[in-house]
Design a protein around this motif. Structure first.
Motif, PDB file in Angstrom:
ATOM      1  N   PRO A 119      48.028  21.510  31.943  1.00  0.00           N
ATOM      2  CA  PRO A 119      47.947  22.892  31.458  1.00  0.00           C
ATOM      3  C   PRO A 119      47.734  23.872  32.606  1.00  0.00           C
ATOM      4  O   PRO A 119      47.142  23.537  33.640  1.00  0.00           O
ATOM      5  CB  PRO A 119      46.737  22.858  30.520  1.00  0.00           C
ATOM      6  CG  PRO A 119      46.670  21.430  30.053  1.00  0.00           C
ATOM      7  CD  PRO A 119      47.071  20.632  31.258  1.00  0.00           C
ATOM      8  N   ARG A 120      48.210  25.098  32.408  1.00  0.00           N
ATOM      9  CA  ARG A 120      48.122  26.128  33.433  1.00  0.00           C
ATOM     10  C   ARG A 120      47.769  27.471  32.808  1.00  0.00           C
ATOM     11  O   ARG A 120      48.200  27.767  31.695  1.00  0.00           O
ATOM     12  CB  ARG A 120      49.461  26.257  34.172  1.00  0.00           C
ATOM     13  CG  ARG A 120      49.766  25.103  35.123  1.00  0.00           C
ATOM     14  CD  ARG A 120      51.239  25.121  35.519  1.00  0.00           C
ATOM     15  NE  ARG A 120      51.528  24.356  36.725  1.00  0.00           N
ATOM     16  CZ  ARG A 120      51.678  23.046  36.773  1.00  0.00           C
ATOM     17  NH1 ARG A 120      51.554  22.343  35.654  1.00  0.00           N
ATOM     18  NH2 ARG A 120      51.939  22.438  37.920  1.00  0.00           N
ATOM     19  N   THR A 121      47.038  28.285  33.572  1.00  0.00           N
ATOM     20  CA  THR A 121      46.752  29.648  33.149  1.00  0.00           C
ATOM     21  C   THR A 121      47.767  30.595  33.796  1.00  0.00           C
ATOM     22  O   THR A 121      48.586  30.192  34.627  1.00  0.00           O
ATOM     23  CB  THR A 121      45.323  30.068  33.545  1.00  0.00           C
ATOM     24  OG1 THR A 121      45.170  29.952  34.969  1.00  0.00           O
ATOM     25  CG2 THR A 121      44.292  29.190  32.856  1.00  0.00           C
ATOM     26  N   GLN A 122      47.705  31.868  33.400  1.00  0.00           N
ATOM     27  CA  GLN A 122      48.713  32.847  33.819  1.00  0.00           C
ATOM     28  C   GLN A 122      48.527  33.271  35.281  1.00  0.00           C
ATOM     29  O   GLN A 122      47.406  33.336  35.773  1.00  0.00           O
ATOM     30  CB  GLN A 122      48.660  34.049  32.876  1.00  0.00           C
ATOM     31  CG  GLN A 122      49.039  33.639  31.448  1.00  0.00           C
ATOM     32  CD  GLN A 122      48.714  34.690  30.419  1.00  0.00           C
ATOM     33  OE1 GLN A 122      49.543  35.528  30.087  1.00  0.00           O
ATOM     34  NE2 GLN A 122      47.508  34.656  29.890  1.00  0.00           N
ATOM     35  N   SER A 123      49.650  33.585  35.934  1.00  0.00           N
ATOM     36  CA  SER A 123      49.699  33.616  37.393  1.00  0.00           C
ATOM     37  C   SER A 123      48.826  34.678  38.050  1.00  0.00           C
ATOM     38  O   SER A 123      48.787  35.830  37.631  1.00  0.00           O
ATOM     39  CB  SER A 123      51.143  33.768  37.873  1.00  0.00           C
ATOM     40  OG  SER A 123      51.627  35.065  37.604  1.00  0.00           O
ATOM     41  N   SER A 124      48.169  34.243  39.114  1.00  0.00           N
ATOM     42  CA  SER A 124      47.348  35.080  39.967  1.00  0.00           C
ATOM     43  C   SER A 124      46.976  34.253  41.190  1.00  0.00           C
ATOM     44  O   SER A 124      46.861  33.030  41.101  1.00  0.00           O
ATOM     45  CB  SER A 124      46.077  35.518  39.230  1.00  0.00           C
ATOM     46  OG  SER A 124      45.208  36.245  40.082  1.00  0.00           O
ATOM     47  N   ILE A 125      46.811  34.921  42.339  1.00  0.00           N
ATOM     48  CA  ILE A 125      46.341  34.214  43.523  1.00  0.00           C
ATOM     49  C   ILE A 125      45.215  35.023  44.171  1.00  0.00           C
ATOM     50  O   ILE A 125      45.012  36.194  43.859  1.00  0.00           O
ATOM     51  CB  ILE A 125      47.463  33.965  44.552  1.00  0.00           C
ATOM     52  CG1 ILE A 125      47.981  35.276  45.153  1.00  0.00           C
ATOM     53  CG2 ILE A 125      48.596  33.168  43.931  1.00  0.00           C
ATOM     54  CD1 ILE A 125      48.921  35.078  46.342  1.00  0.00           C
ATOM     55  N   ALA A 126      44.487  34.361  45.081  1.00  0.00           N
ATOM     56  CA  ALA A 126      43.458  35.028  45.871  1.00  0.00           C
ATOM     57  C   ALA A 126      43.658  34.665  47.335  1.00  0.00           C
ATOM     58  O   ALA A 126      44.058  33.546  47.661  1.00  0.00           O
ATOM     59  CB  ALA A 126      42.066  34.621  45.398  1.00  0.00           C
ATOM     60  N   LEU A 127      43.392  35.636  48.220  1.00  0.00           N
ATOM     61  CA  LEU A 127      43.550  35.453  49.661  1.00  0.00           C
ATOM     62  C   LEU A 127      42.235  35.747  50.362  1.00  0.00           C
ATOM     63  O   LEU A 127      41.501  36.656  49.971  1.00  0.00           O
ATOM     64  CB  LEU A 127      44.603  36.409  50.227  1.00  0.00           C
ATOM     65  CG  LEU A 127      45.987  36.464  49.608  1.00  0.00           C
ATOM     66  CD1 LEU A 127      46.785  37.584  50.264  1.00  0.00           C
ATOM     67  CD2 LEU A 127      46.700  35.140  49.776  1.00  0.00           C
ATOM     68  N   SER A 128      41.962  34.995  51.431  1.00  0.00           N
ATOM     69  CA  SER A 128      40.783  35.265  52.238  1.00  0.00           C
ATOM     70  C   SER A 128      41.015  34.781  53.665  1.00  0.00           C
ATOM     71  O   SER A 128      41.824  33.871  53.897  1.00  0.00           O
ATOM     72  CB  SER A 128      39.555  34.557  51.655  1.00  0.00           C
ATOM     73  OG  SER A 128      38.387  34.840  52.422  1.00  0.00           O
ATOM     74  N   VAL A 129      40.298  35.385  54.594  1.00  0.00           N
ATOM     75  CA  VAL A 129      40.336  34.895  55.975  1.00  0.00           C
ATOM     76  C   VAL A 129      38.985  34.325  56.391  1.00  0.00           C
ATOM     77  O   VAL A 129      38.900  33.625  57.401  1.00  0.00           O
ATOM     78  CB  VAL A 129      40.764  36.005  56.958  1.00  0.00           C
ATOM     79  CG1 VAL A 129      42.215  36.376  56.733  1.00  0.00           C
ATOM     80  CG2 VAL A 129      39.872  37.234  56.841  1.00  0.00           C
ATOM     81  N   ASP A 130      37.937  34.621  55.621  1.00  0.00           N
ATOM     82  CA  ASP A 130      36.609  34.127  55.980  1.00  0.00           C
ATOM     83  C   ASP A 130      35.947  33.307  54.876  1.00  0.00           C
ATOM     84  O   ASP A 130      34.832  32.804  55.058  1.00  0.00           O
ATOM     85  CB  ASP A 130      35.695  35.291  56.378  1.00  0.00           C
ATOM     86  CG  ASP A 130      35.478  36.301  55.252  1.00  0.00           C
ATOM     87  OD1 ASP A 130      35.917  36.044  54.116  1.00  0.00           O
ATOM     88  OD2 ASP A 130      34.870  37.368  55.525  1.00  0.00           O
ATOM     89  N   GLY A 131      36.621  33.163  53.728  1.00  0.00           N
ATOM     90  CA  GLY A 131      36.045  32.402  52.629  1.00  0.00           C
ATOM     91  C   GLY A 131      34.966  33.144  51.868  1.00  0.00           C
ATOM     92  O   GLY A 131      34.399  32.614  50.900  1.00  0.00           O
ATOM     93  N   GLU A 132      34.679  34.373  52.261  1.00  0.00           N
ATOM     94  CA  GLU A 132      33.642  35.180  51.618  1.00  0.00           C
ATOM     95  C   GLU A 132      34.236  36.353  50.848  1.00  0.00           C
ATOM     96  O   GLU A 132      33.898  36.590  49.694  1.00  0.00           O
ATOM     97  CB  GLU A 132      32.671  35.712  52.682  1.00  0.00           C
ATOM     98  CG  GLU A 132      31.811  34.651  53.331  1.00  0.00           C
ATOM     99  CD  GLU A 132      30.582  34.308  52.513  1.00  0.00           C
ATOM    100  OE1 GLU A 132      30.229  35.094  51.619  1.00  0.00           O
ATOM    101  OE2 GLU A 132      29.989  33.239  52.766  1.00  0.00           O
ATOM    102  N   ARG A 133      35.127  37.088  51.499  1.00  0.00           N
ATOM    103  CA  ARG A 133      35.755  38.270  50.903  1.00  0.00           C
ATOM    104  C   ARG A 133      37.178  37.912  50.498  1.00  0.00           C
ATOM    105  O   ARG A 133      37.964  37.415  51.315  1.00  0.00           O
ATOM    106  CB  ARG A 133      35.752  39.432  51.900  1.00  0.00           C
ATOM    107  CG  ARG A 133      34.368  39.963  52.231  1.00  0.00           C
ATOM    108  CD  ARG A 133      34.399  40.849  53.454  1.00  0.00           C
ATOM    109  NE  ARG A 133      34.828  40.098  54.645  1.00  0.00           N
ATOM    110  CZ  ARG A 133      35.056  40.650  55.826  1.00  0.00           C
ATOM    111  NH1 ARG A 133      34.950  41.949  55.979  1.00  0.00           N
ATOM    112  NH2 ARG A 133      35.421  39.904  56.849  1.00  0.00           N
TER     113      ARG A 133
END
Length: 308
Positions: free
Chosen positions: A36-50
């Motif tokens: 199963p999958r939820t609707q599309s979205s991604i997240a980006l980070s360079v420091d793992g915090e923001r």
């Protein structure tokens, strides 16, 4: 640059709540090998915090709960979401803003056309004004110039205008404008790595192909396997191109487009519930594997550096 796939399905998710097609019925009953999958979205980070969240689906709360790195860490009320970028004003990419209302004012980056849609036909921005003044809006340029998100200047982004219609509720649904739909070219200035992200892609011209060629990773439209998929599945009457999507198979399809791009990591996202590539042991999935094309899944992590 770290990329987290929060959701990998097209609108409605997989299985879709009211659908009994072969895939949806099969995954509910364990008759097919699929996740199963939820609707599309991604997240980006360079420091793992923001984190920059690109598109906020109606499933955003469950997606955040499944991703500890973006959950509260400091103080009683906190979030790792530093900013939100919207690539269009479709319901399945923007409704999640309402579920983030407790975190207002939200820093949201979108084109002027998306801002207009979300202030009129689907007035999410207006609705959120009741919570700490709602949205801190930043207009995205669509003239090829770059932009950066304050506080995450290590990433340089370019909005890439794409052909396509505004949503059905848009006041200019039948009067397309530049900025209705965009992809994003994202560069990490610290190591030179780059991503092209486009969950909706109706076609690829030479200019767009050049952008894809200079990207280390392509996270692109995987909605349909074939042009008449909705008709064949018995759940719709529209062709893929009429819905603004380039199917994987057929002459000039996504596999043909991606085949010459041998230096890039190639990943499909925004996969419709009818698409046979959701079945992990299907012939269609095997064809993608042979082409060096991956199928994203919820929770997928991609770490980019120069040369991937």
């Amino acid at each position: 640059m770290r990329i987290r796939v929060l959701g990998s399905a097209a609108g409605g998710g997989f299985p879709q709540w009211n659908c009994n097609c072969y895939n949806c019925h099969g995954v509910r009953n364990g008759r097919i090998k699929a996740t199963p999958r939820t609707q599309s979205s991604i997240a980006l980070s360079v420091d793992g915090e923001r984190w920059i969240v690109i598109n906020t689906s109606p499933d955003i709360r469950a997606q955040l709960e499944g991703f500890p790195a973006i959950q509260p860490r400091h103080g009683l009320r906190d979030t790792g979401i530093h900013a939100v970028i919207l690539v269009d004003s479709q319901i399945d990419h923007t409704t999640g803003l309402l579920l983030l209302r407790e975190g207002c004012p939200l820093s949201v980056y979108a084109t002027d056309m998306v801002y207009q849609d979300l202030s009129t036909g689907f007035p999410v921005f207006n609705m959120l004004k009741s919570w700490s003044d709602g949205i801190d809006y930043h207009a995205l340029p669509v003239d090829g110039s770059t932009f950066q998100v304050a506080g995450i200047e290590q990433l340089r982004l370019t909005a890439v205008p794409l052909a396509g219609k505004a949503p059905p509720y848009s006041p200019h649904r039948h009067d397309p404008h530049v900025g209705d739909n965009i992809g994003l070219f994202i560069e990490d200035l610290s190591d030179g790595s780059s991503l092209f992200y486009s969950p909706g892609l109706g076609g690829v011209d030479e200019a767009l192909l050049n952008i894809m060629k200079k990207s280390d990773c392509l996270l692109v439209d995987g909605t349909f396997w074939q042009e008449d998929e909705m008709i064949v599945a018995g759940v719709g009457t529209k062709l893929a191109h009429e819905m603004g999507h380039l199917p994987q198979s057929g002459e000039g399809g996504m596999m043909d487009v991606l085949r010459p791009l041998t230096e890039q990591r190639k990943i499909l996202i925004h996969i419709n519930n009818t698409n046979p590539i959701l079945i992990e042991d299907s012939p269609e999935r095997e064809k993608l594997t042979q082409e060096g094309i991956e199928v994203s899944y919820d929770g997928m992590d991609v770490q980019l550096d120069s040369g991937v």
